[in-house]
Design a protein around this motif. Structure first.
Motif, PDB file in Angstrom:
ATOM      1  N   LEU A   8       0.219   8.644 -22.949  1.00  0.00           N
ATOM      2  CA  LEU A   8       1.398   9.502 -23.056  1.00  0.00           C
ATOM      3  C   LEU A   8       1.716  10.158 -21.711  1.00  0.00           C
ATOM      4  N   SER A   9       0.664  10.579 -21.007  1.00  0.00           N
ATOM      5  CA  SER A   9       0.881  11.205 -19.697  1.00  0.00           C
ATOM      6  C   SER A   9       1.475  10.201 -18.708  1.00  0.00           C
ATOM      7  N   GLY A  10       0.937   8.982 -18.719  1.00  0.00           N
ATOM      8  CA  GLY A  10       1.459   7.951 -17.827  1.00  0.00           C
ATOM      9  C   GLY A  10       2.901   7.602 -18.137  1.00  0.00           C
ATOM     10  N   THR A  11       3.217   7.529 -19.432  1.00  0.00           N
ATOM     11  CA  THR A  11       4.592   7.233 -19.839  1.00  0.00           C
ATOM     12  C   THR A  11       5.538   8.339 -19.414  1.00  0.00           C
ATOM     13  N   ALA A  12       5.100   9.586 -19.599  1.00  0.00           N
ATOM     14  CA  ALA A  12       5.934  10.726 -19.214  1.00  0.00           C
ATOM     15  C   ALA A  12       6.187  10.736 -17.713  1.00  0.00           C
ATOM     16  N   ILE A  13       5.155  10.432 -16.923  1.00  0.00           N
ATOM     17  CA  ILE A  13       5.309  10.395 -15.469  1.00  0.00           C
ATOM     18  C   ILE A  13       6.272   9.279 -15.058  1.00  0.00           C
ATOM     19  N   ALA A  14       6.127   8.112 -15.710  1.00  0.00           N
ATOM     20  CA  ALA A  14       7.000   6.981 -15.386  1.00  0.00           C
ATOM     21  C   ALA A  14       8.449   7.292 -15.722  1.00  0.00           C
ATOM     22  N   VAL A  15       8.676   7.912 -16.886  1.00  0.00           N
ATOM     23  CA  VAL A  15      10.045   8.271 -17.292  1.00  0.00           C
ATOM     24  C   VAL A  15      10.639   9.298 -16.340  1.00  0.00           C
ATOM     25  N   LEU A  16       9.830  10.306 -15.977  1.00  0.00           N
ATOM     26  CA  LEU A  16      10.300  11.337 -15.048  1.00  0.00           C
ATOM     27  C   LEU A  16      10.645  10.732 -13.681  1.00  0.00           C
ATOM     28  N   ALA A  17       9.783   9.809 -13.212  1.00  0.00           N
ATOM     29  CA  ALA A  17      10.037   9.153 -11.931  1.00  0.00           C
ATOM     30  C   ALA A  17      11.304   8.317 -11.983  1.00  0.00           C
ATOM     31  N   ALA A  18      11.516   7.611 -13.103  1.00  0.00           N
ATOM     32  CA  ALA A  18      12.718   6.789 -13.259  1.00  0.00           C
ATOM     33  C   ALA A  18      13.975   7.659 -13.278  1.00  0.00           C
ATOM     34  N   LEU A  19      13.917   8.772 -14.002  1.00  0.00           N
ATOM     35  CA  LEU A  19      15.073   9.672 -14.054  1.00  0.00           C
ATOM     36  C   LEU A  19      15.372  10.272 -12.685  1.00  0.00           C
ATOM     37  N   SER A  20      14.307  10.664 -11.982  1.00  0.00           N
ATOM     38  CA  SER A  20      14.485  11.223 -10.642  1.00  0.00           C
ATOM     39  C   SER A  20      15.100  10.185  -9.701  1.00  0.00           C
ATOM     40  N   GLY A  21      14.624   8.943  -9.800  1.00  0.00           N
ATOM     41  CA  GLY A  21      15.170   7.881  -8.974  1.00  0.00           C
ATOM     42  C   GLY A  21      16.623   7.600  -9.275  1.00  0.00           C
ATOM     43  N   ALA A  22      16.975   7.621 -10.565  1.00  0.00           N
ATOM     44  CA  ALA A  22      18.363   7.373 -10.951  1.00  0.00           C
ATOM     45  C   ALA A  22      19.280   8.474 -10.433  1.00  0.00           C
ATOM     46  N   VAL A  23      18.814   9.726 -10.520  1.00  0.00           N
ATOM     47  CA  VAL A  23      19.607  10.851 -10.006  1.00  0.00           C
ATOM     48  C   VAL A  23      19.751  10.745  -8.491  1.00  0.00           C
ATOM     49  N   TYR A  24      18.655  10.406  -7.822  1.00  0.00           N
ATOM     50  CA  TYR A  24      18.687  10.238  -6.358  1.00  0.00           C
ATOM     51  C   TYR A  24      19.682   9.150  -5.963  1.00  0.00           C
ATOM     52  N   GLN A  25      19.656   8.021  -6.671  1.00  0.00           N
ATOM     53  CA  GLN A  25      20.562   6.919  -6.367  1.00  0.00           C
ATOM     54  C   GLN A  25      22.015   7.333  -6.594  1.00  0.00           C
ATOM     55  N   ALA A  26      22.282   8.008  -7.688  1.00  0.00           N
ATOM     56  CA  ALA A  26      23.654   8.427  -7.996  1.00  0.00           C
ATOM     57  C   ALA A  26      24.175   9.417  -6.961  1.00  0.00           C
ATOM     58  N   GLU A  27      23.341  10.377  -6.581  1.00  0.00           N
ATOM     59  CA  GLU A  27      23.785  11.392  -5.621  1.00  0.00           C
ATOM     60  C   GLU A  27      24.008  10.800  -4.235  1.00  0.00           C
ATOM     61  N   THR A  28      23.118   9.943  -3.783  1.00  0.00           N
ATOM     62  CA  THR A  28      23.276   9.358  -2.451  1.00  0.00           C
ATOM     63  C   THR A  28      24.429   8.359  -2.415  1.00  0.00           C
ATOM     64  N   THR A  29      24.664   7.673  -3.524  1.00  0.00           N
ATOM     65  CA  THR A  29      25.813   6.768  -3.588  1.00  0.00           C
ATOM     66  C   THR A  29      27.114   7.550  -3.490  1.00  0.00           C
ATOM     67  N   ALA A  30      27.192   8.672  -4.215  1.00  0.00           N
ATOM     68  CA  ALA A  30      28.380   9.530  -4.143  1.00  0.00           C
ATOM     69  C   ALA A  30      28.565  10.072  -2.731  1.00  0.00           C
ATOM     70  N   SER A  31      27.461  10.420  -2.079  1.00  0.00           N
ATOM     71  CA  SER A  31      27.535  10.909  -0.705  1.00  0.00           C
ATOM     72  C   SER A  31      28.043   9.818   0.237  1.00  0.00           C
ATOM     73  N   ASP A  32      27.563   8.595   0.048  1.00  0.00           N
ATOM     74  CA  ASP A  32      28.016   7.471   0.869  1.00  0.00           C
ATOM     75  C   ASP A  32      29.517   7.245   0.719  1.00  0.00           C
ATOM     76  N   LEU A  33      29.997   7.308  -0.521  1.00  0.00           N
ATOM     77  CA  LEU A  33      31.422   7.091  -0.769  1.00  0.00           C
ATOM     78  C   LEU A  33      32.270   8.176  -0.120  1.00  0.00           C
ATOM     79  N   ALA A  34      31.740   9.397  -0.094  1.00  0.00           N
ATOM     80  CA  ALA A  34      32.471  10.489   0.549  1.00  0.00           C
ATOM     81  C   ALA A  34      32.503  10.316   2.070  1.00  0.00           C
ATOM     82  N   LEU A  35      31.395   9.856   2.635  1.00  0.00           N
ATOM     83  CA  LEU A  35      31.318   9.657   4.084  1.00  0.00           C
ATOM     84  C   LEU A  35      32.038   8.390   4.540  1.00  0.00           C
ATOM     85  N   PHE A  36      32.018   7.372   3.688  1.00  0.00           N
ATOM     86  CA  PHE A  36      32.602   6.086   4.054  1.00  0.00           C
ATOM     87  C   PHE A  36      33.571   5.621   2.959  1.00  0.00           C
TER      88      PHE A  36
END
Length: 210
Positions: free
Chosen positions: A13-41
C-alpha cells in the motif's frame, strides 16, 4: 504469519501510494511546464479548427500556386524554417503541424496517409487558402503529399519529394534494419505515457540539439 502478511500489505500500500503521488506530481509538472512553454513560445502561425482539433498553419509570402510543406516523421513547421523563409521571398509558402506535433492539438489514435490528406485539405479550406497547390514532402511527408495528390489531383499542380519514404519500402524487411524499426516502435510506445508524467522532459532526452 498474519504479522508478516500484514507487513507485506502495508509495504504494498505504501509503495502504491508513493507511485500514485509521484505520477500525479509528474503530471502536474508536465502540465505546468507545457503551459509555460506555450506562453513563452506562442505559435508563429494561426490555429485552425479541423474536425474538432486545432491545427497550426504557418503561411508566409504571397502568390499562386501556394507551396505546402509537409514535414517528415515526428517533425514540425520549424524543421522547414530556413527553406520556408527563403522561398516566401518569391511565393506563398505554408507549413503546418500534423496532430500531436508542434503547436497542433494531440489526438488519441494514429492516422493513415489518406486521413492526413483529408485533414490537410480541410485545413486549407477552413483557412481560406485556394488551390492550386504544389506540395513538398520530406521523408515520411512524401507519402502524405502523394496521398493528397491521389485524393485531390485537380487541386495539385505539382509535388516535390525530398528524400521521400516509399509506401512499399522494403527497408523494414532487411535484417540490418529490422532491430532499428522495432527499437523505434518500442521507444514511441514507452515515450508517450512517460511524457505525460513529465519524465521525458525532466530527463531531457528529447531536448533539441544545440
Amino acid at each position: 504469519m498474519k504479522f508478516a502478511l500484514s507487513r507485506r500489505v502495508r509495504y504494498l500500500l505504501s509503495g502504491t501510494a508513493i507511485a500514485v503521488l509521484a505520477a500525479l506530481s509528474g503530471a502536474v509538472y508536465q502540465a505546468e511546464t507545457t503551459a509555460s512553454d506555450l506562453a513563452l513560445f506562442p505559435p508563429p502561425g494561426r490555429m485552425i479548427l479541423v474536425n474538432g482539433v486545432k491545427l497550426h498553419l504557418y503561411c508566409m509570402g504571397s502568390g499562386s500556386p501556394t507551396l505546402i510543406l509537409e514535414a517528415g516523421l515526428g517533425e514540425n513547421v520549424l524543421s522547414w524554417y530556413p527553406v520556408h523563409a527563403k522561398l516566401a521571398q518569391t511565393m506563398r509558402v505554408c507549413a503546418y503541424d500534423r496532430p500531436g506535433l508542434g503547436w497542433s492539438d494531440p489526438i488519441d489514435a494514429a492516422i493513415q496517409p489518406e486521413e492526413v490528406a483529408e485533414n490537410l485539405h480541410t485545413l486549407l479550406n477552413n483557412a481560406r487558402i485556394a488551390p492550386p497547390f504544389v506540395l513538398a514532402g520530406h521523408s515520411r511527408g512524401g507519402i502524405y503529399v502523394r496521398a493528397f495528390y491521389h485524393r485531390f489531383p485537380e487541386q495539385t499542380q505539382g509535388i516535390v519529394l525530398v528524400d521521400s519514404t516509399h509506401e512499399q519500402s522494403p527497408m523494414h524487411d532487411y535484417l540490418y534494419a529490422a532491430w532499428d524499426y522495432r527499437k523505434q516502435a518500442l521507444q514511441i510506445v514507452i515515450a508517450e505515457p512517460l511524457s505525460r508524467l513529465g519524465i521525458v522532459r525532466l530527463l531531457g532526452i528529447a531536448d533539441a540539439d544545440p
